[in-house]
Motif scaffolding. Structure first.
Motif, PDB file in Angstrom:
ATOM      1  N   UNK A 142      -7.370 -20.463  33.728  1.00 26.11           N
ATOM      2  CA  UNK A 142      -6.619 -19.555  34.631  1.00 26.11           C
ATOM      3  C   UNK A 142      -5.015 -20.041  35.049  1.00 26.11           C
ATOM      4  N   UNK A 143      -4.619 -20.850  34.075  1.00 33.18           N
ATOM      5  CA  UNK A 143      -3.153 -21.449  34.208  1.00 33.18           C
ATOM      6  C   UNK A 143      -2.657 -22.273  35.167  1.00 33.18           C
ATOM      7  N   UNK A 144      -3.673 -22.756  36.181  1.00 35.58           N
ATOM      8  CA  UNK A 144      -3.539 -23.572  37.133  1.00 35.58           C
ATOM      9  C   UNK A 144      -3.254 -25.089  36.470  1.00 35.58           C
ATOM     10  N   UNK A 145      -2.223 -25.786  37.090  1.00 34.85           N
ATOM     11  CA  UNK A 145      -2.150 -27.001  36.539  1.00 34.85           C
ATOM     12  C   UNK A 145      -2.587 -28.132  37.817  1.00 34.85           C
ATOM     13  N   UNK A 146      -3.378 -28.918  37.312  1.00 33.98           N
ATOM     14  CA  UNK A 146      -4.004 -29.898  38.349  1.00 33.98           C
ATOM     15  C   UNK A 146      -3.625 -31.284  38.183  1.00 33.98           C
ATOM     16  N   UNK A 147      -2.780 -32.052  39.187  1.00 33.39           N
ATOM     17  CA  UNK A 147      -2.372 -33.582  39.089  1.00 33.39           C
ATOM     18  C   UNK A 147      -3.705 -34.145  39.792  1.00 33.39           C
ATOM     19  N   UNK A 148      -4.421 -35.008  39.262  1.00 31.31           N
ATOM     20  CA  UNK A 148      -5.613 -35.596  39.855  1.00 31.31           C
ATOM     21  C   UNK A 148      -5.496 -37.324  40.116  1.00 31.31           C
ATOM     22  N   UNK A 149      -5.905 -37.361  41.124  1.00 35.89           N
ATOM     23  CA  UNK A 149      -6.198 -38.896  41.716  1.00 35.89           C
ATOM     24  C   UNK A 149      -7.624 -39.136  41.562  1.00 35.89           C
ATOM     25  N   UNK A 150      -8.190 -39.974  40.870  1.00 35.75           N
ATOM     26  CA  UNK A 150      -9.759 -40.349  40.835  1.00 35.75           C
ATOM     27  C   UNK A 150      -9.921 -41.522  41.587  1.00 35.75           C
ATOM     28  N   UNK A 151     -10.874 -41.593  42.581  1.00 34.25           N
ATOM     29  CA  UNK A 151     -11.135 -42.723  43.428  1.00 34.25           C
ATOM     30  C   UNK A 151     -12.788 -43.053  43.280  1.00 34.25           C
ATOM     31  N   UNK A 152     -13.142 -44.192  43.688  1.00 38.88           N
ATOM     32  CA  UNK A 152     -14.615 -44.531  43.619  1.00 38.88           C
ATOM     33  C   UNK A 152     -15.261 -43.796  44.893  1.00 38.88           C
ATOM     34  N   UNK A 153     -14.627 -44.232  46.008  1.00 35.21           N
ATOM     35  CA  UNK A 153     -15.290 -43.658  47.402  1.00 35.21           C
ATOM     36  C   UNK A 153     -14.114 -43.556  48.253  1.00 35.21           C
ATOM     37  N   UNK A 154     -14.351 -42.768  49.228  1.00 34.30           N
ATOM     38  CA  UNK A 154     -13.080 -42.756  50.414  1.00 34.30           C
ATOM     39  C   UNK A 154     -12.571 -44.347  50.937  1.00 34.30           C
ATOM     40  N   UNK A 184     -13.577 -38.229  43.889  1.00 37.36           N
ATOM     41  CA  UNK A 184     -14.293 -39.396  44.077  1.00 37.36           C
ATOM     42  C   UNK A 184     -15.381 -39.100  42.813  1.00 37.36           C
ATOM     43  N   UNK A 185     -15.914 -40.092  42.580  1.00 36.74           N
ATOM     44  CA  UNK A 185     -16.531 -40.277  41.504  1.00 36.74           C
ATOM     45  C   UNK A 185     -17.797 -39.627  41.506  1.00 36.74           C
ATOM     46  N   UNK A 186     -18.372 -39.445  42.839  1.00 37.19           N
ATOM     47  CA  UNK A 186     -19.558 -38.569  43.223  1.00 37.19           C
ATOM     48  C   UNK A 186     -19.264 -37.043  42.821  1.00 37.19           C
ATOM     49  N   UNK A 187     -17.919 -36.513  42.991  1.00 35.61           N
ATOM     50  CA  UNK A 187     -17.235 -35.379  42.706  1.00 35.61           C
ATOM     51  C   UNK A 187     -17.455 -34.936  41.193  1.00 35.61           C
ATOM     52  N   UNK A 188     -17.175 -36.051  40.420  1.00 32.52           N
ATOM     53  CA  UNK A 188     -16.937 -35.943  38.776  1.00 32.52           C
ATOM     54  C   UNK A 188     -18.465 -35.749  38.445  1.00 32.52           C
ATOM     55  N   UNK A 194     -25.184 -31.780  35.348  1.00 36.47           N
ATOM     56  CA  UNK A 194     -23.822 -31.967  34.997  1.00 36.47           C
ATOM     57  C   UNK A 194     -23.378 -33.354  33.734  1.00 36.47           C
ATOM     58  N   UNK A 195     -23.731 -34.416  34.181  1.00 32.49           N
ATOM     59  CA  UNK A 195     -23.302 -35.370  33.091  1.00 32.49           C
ATOM     60  C   UNK A 195     -24.356 -35.630  31.914  1.00 32.49           C
TER      61      UNK A 195
END
Length: 285
Positions: A142-154, A184-188, A194-195
């Protein structure tokens, strides 16, 4: 005629800072609109004006490489490299969450382009000049550009200074017309299927398909109407169910058809045709 008029109307893009941790401070300035024209190469036209008006700096090596070496020894994170058919580049990855996210982006038909560890920012936090290395950047259909930070947990965000830096980066990204996210990893990994689907489709991305199979997929995309997995599979390979499933998984990996990756793939799974989208390398700075 009504459809054409609707297509000609300019789209309004609402940029929001989306992350799940409320501890990250908000530096939102409502008087500063979001505009992708803010991201531009430095021009030495007026002496001193560039530095005076610069909000932040994005550092990219001239050859397109990484200013920060990701693959090295003595680190606790998993190191890997991924050959991406979608981007035509070798993705350099650190951490299990990064690997899973890169695989998800590779086969997700709603992701047009992506890159792991693409560049780094130089921003000012509390009067100090600090560097920030985003984990991923991606361009959606849809044209959105996302800048993403990946973390394991809060727990990875317990450091207050680090949260302040992320808050500043989030506002810089918003002003550039990008969306800053923390995953977070659970979100991924998401739901159970999914995986499993991602890994199965990922293994098919370099599969060789015949001209007849390509034509069957092209005809489905040209018709523009959804169909069930079984119906499209039978059209692609009427006499070979396994082959038909593999060809459809390859088409998903290449972004030609779309399915819900969070659900189990069955004969009744809805398949939607996805026409090509021109993106003009919007995340290749």
């Amino acid at each position: 005629m009504r459809i054409k008029d609707q297509q000609r109307r300019p789209r309004t893009r609402r940029i929001e800072i989306r992350h799940p941790d409320k501890r990250i401070p908000s530096y939102l300035d409502a008087n500063e609109p979001a505009s992708r024209s803010r991201v531009r190469r430095p021009v030495k036209r007026w002496e001193g004006l560039e530095e005076a008006s610069k909000l932040a700096q994005v550092v990219v090596l001239r050859h397109g490489g990484h200013a920060r070496p990701v693959i090295n020894r003595g680190q606790r994170h998993l190191r890997s490299r991924m050959s991406s058919r979608k981007t035509g580049l070798q993705q350099v990855i650190e951490g299990r969450g990064h690997r899973d996210f890169a695989m998800w982006n590779e086969v997700n038909p709603h992701v047009i382009d992506f890159e792991a560890h693409p560049f780094h920012f130089i921003v000012h936090v509390n009067g100090k000049r600090v560097a920030y290395y985003p984990d991923h950047v991606r361009l959606l259909r849809d044209g959105t550009i996302e800048l993403i930070e990946v973390k394991r947990t809060p727990a990875d965000l317990d450091d207050e200074d680090y949260r302040q830096k992320l808050g500043v980066v989030a506002e810089v990204a918003r002003r550039c017309g990008w969306v800053f996210r923390i995953l977070y990893h659970a979100d991924i990994t998401g739901p159970k299927w999914r995986m499993r689907n991602v890994e199965a489709i990922y293994s098919r991305r370099y599969m060789i398909v015949t001209r007849e199979e390509q034509d069957a997929i092209s005809q489905f995309v040209a018709r523009g109407a959804p169909a069930t997995w079984a119906a499209l599979r039978d059209a692609v390979a009427p006499d070979d169910t396994r082959r038909g499933n593999a060809v459809l998984e390859n088409a998903v990996a290449l972004g030609r058809i779309g399915i819900e990756l969070d659900d189990r793939i069955t004969d009744d799974t809805e398949v939607t045709p996805l026409p090509p989208v021109a993106h003009r390398n919007q995340i290749r700075l």
